[in-house]
Motif scaffolding. Structure first.
Motif, short mmCIF file in Angstrom:
data_model
loop_
_atom_site.label_atom_id
_atom_site.label_comp_id
_atom_site.label_asym_id
_atom_site.label_seq_id
_atom_site.Cartn_x
_atom_site.Cartn_y
_atom_site.Cartn_z
N ASN A 20 0.83 -1.20 0.00
CA ASN A 20 0.00 0.00 0.00
C ASN A 20 0.87 1.26 0.00
O ASN A 20 0.53 2.27 -0.63
CB ASN A 20 -0.95 0.02 1.21
CG ASN A 20 -2.01 -1.05 1.11
OD1 ASN A 20 -2.32 -1.51 0.01
ND2 ASN A 20 -2.57 -1.46 2.24
N LEU A 21 1.99 1.19 0.73
CA LEU A 21 2.90 2.34 0.78
C LEU A 21 3.52 2.63 -0.59
O LEU A 21 3.67 3.79 -0.98
CB LEU A 21 3.99 2.07 1.83
CG LEU A 21 4.82 3.26 2.26
CD1 LEU A 21 3.94 4.35 2.86
CD2 LEU A 21 5.87 2.84 3.26
N SER A 22 3.86 1.56 -1.32
CA SER A 22 4.43 1.79 -2.65
C SER A 22 3.39 2.41 -3.59
O SER A 22 3.72 3.28 -4.40
CB SER A 22 4.96 0.49 -3.24
OG SER A 22 3.89 -0.42 -3.45
N VAL A 23 2.13 2.01 -3.44
CA VAL A 23 1.06 2.62 -4.24
C VAL A 23 0.92 4.09 -3.86
O VAL A 23 0.81 4.97 -4.74
CB VAL A 23 -0.28 1.87 -4.03
CG1 VAL A 23 -1.43 2.62 -4.67
CG2 VAL A 23 -0.18 0.45 -4.60
N VAL A 24 0.96 4.37 -2.57
CA VAL A 24 0.84 5.76 -2.10
C VAL A 24 2.03 6.57 -2.61
O VAL A 24 1.87 7.72 -3.06
CB VAL A 24 0.74 5.81 -0.56
CG1 VAL A 24 0.89 7.24 -0.05
CG2 VAL A 24 -0.57 5.21 -0.08
N ASN A 25 3.24 5.99 -2.55
CA ASN A 25 4.44 6.69 -3.04
C ASN A 25 4.34 6.99 -4.55
O ASN A 25 4.71 8.08 -5.00
CB ASN A 25 5.70 5.88 -2.75
CG ASN A 25 6.09 5.95 -1.27
OD1 ASN A 25 5.70 6.88 -0.58
ND2 ASN A 25 6.83 4.95 -0.82
N GLU A 26 3.83 6.00 -5.26
CA GLU A 26 3.66 6.23 -6.70
C GLU A 26 2.66 7.36 -6.95
O GLU A 26 2.88 8.22 -7.81
CB GLU A 26 3.16 4.95 -7.39
CG GLU A 26 4.23 3.89 -7.57
CD GLU A 26 3.68 2.63 -8.20
OE1 GLU A 26 2.57 2.66 -8.78
OE2 GLU A 26 4.34 1.59 -8.10
N LEU A 27 1.56 7.34 -6.21
CA LEU A 27 0.57 8.40 -6.34
C LEU A 27 1.16 9.75 -5.97
O LEU A 27 0.90 10.77 -6.62
CB LEU A 27 -0.66 8.11 -5.45
CG LEU A 27 -1.60 7.02 -5.95
CD1 LEU A 27 -2.66 6.71 -4.89
CD2 LEU A 27 -2.27 7.45 -7.24
N LEU A 28 1.97 9.74 -4.91
CA LEU A 28 2.61 10.98 -4.48
C LEU A 28 3.56 11.51 -5.55
O LEU A 28 3.55 12.71 -5.87
CB LEU A 28 3.35 10.75 -3.16
CG LEU A 28 3.97 11.98 -2.50
CD1 LEU A 28 2.90 13.01 -2.15
CD2 LEU A 28 4.73 11.60 -1.26
N GLU A 29 4.37 10.60 -6.10
CA GLU A 29 5.30 11.00 -7.16
C GLU A 29 4.54 11.51 -8.38
O GLU A 29 4.90 12.53 -8.99
CB GLU A 29 6.20 9.83 -7.56
CG GLU A 29 7.25 9.49 -6.50
CD GLU A 29 8.00 8.22 -6.85
OE1 GLU A 29 7.79 7.64 -7.95
OE2 GLU A 29 8.80 7.78 -6.01
N SER A 61 1.52 12.74 -8.42
CA SER A 61 0.88 14.01 -8.09
C SER A 61 1.90 15.14 -8.09
O SER A 61 1.62 16.24 -8.53
CB SER A 61 0.12 13.88 -6.77
OG SER A 61 0.66 14.60 -5.75
#
Length: 198
Positions: free
Chosen positions: A166-175, A177
């Motif tokens: 989930n953190l990698s998905v969030v990191n990808e979304l953050l990057e 964004s």
């Protein structure tokens, strides 16, 4: 003394040793009653003693016979109800016991330390069994606790993987964004700052 005193027949008593007990009781009773002489009774009735010695002797004989009869009945009852009954119960208990005839019963050796060791060995054996049972129970509880901890570790590991995923998905979304934001900002800057003037 009196013709009533004597041993009971063997069928009444039920054994040679009981005959000895009965004879001892009768002997003791005879000695006590033999001490009841005329002079003792005359001292209780001094006014009769002077002129009526035969009457006092008759009273003494009658009292001795009544007391003797009552004591014999009490002795017989005691022997029948207490001694014989107790011996019968003991005999039944011995017959009902599971110990074989060849078994040698424990007897004290005469050495207190050795005798105490025989006693203590039984107690210590019981304590050892109790400790082994407690140890077995503790091992079972420990084994269950270890299994629960393993399951807990496994669950934690799975949760950690899920968190990383989930953190990698969030990191990808953050990057993504941030990249969109930077791209949008640079476009906005170009629009605002590089707009041709009128």
């Amino acid at each position: 003394m009196s013709e009533h005193i004597g041993c009971l027949e063997s069928e009444e008593i039920g054994g040679e040793k009981l005959q000895v007990v009965k004879a001892a009781l009768h002997t003791a009773m005879s000695r006590v009653l033999a001490g009841w002489n005329v002079s003792l009774l005359a001292a209780c009735f001094p006014s009769l003693a002077v002129d009526n010695k035969d009457f006092i002797e008759t009273i003494r004989v009658n009292i001795v016979e009544v007391v003797e009869k009552a004591l014999l009945e009490d002795f017989d009852e005691m022997i029948d109800e207490d001694i014989v009954k107790s011996l019968e119960e003991f005999s039944t208990a011995v017959k009902d016991s599971c110990v074989s005839k060849g078994t040698v019963a424990w007897r004290p050796t005469g050495d207190p330390k050795l005798d105490m060791m025989a006693h203590d060995a039984r107690v210590l054996y019981y304590e050892k069994q109790h400790i082994l049972e407690s140890l077995k129970h503790a091992k079972l509880v420990t084994s269950k606790a270890e299994e629960a901890i393993k399951q807990g570790y496994k669950k934690c590991h799975e949760n950690q993987k899920e968190i990383q995923k989930n953190l990698s998905v969030v990191n990808e979304l953050l990057e993504t964004s941030q990249a969109i934001n930077e791209g949008h900002n640079s476009g906005l800057c170009k629009t605002v700052f590089l707009r041709p003037s009128n």
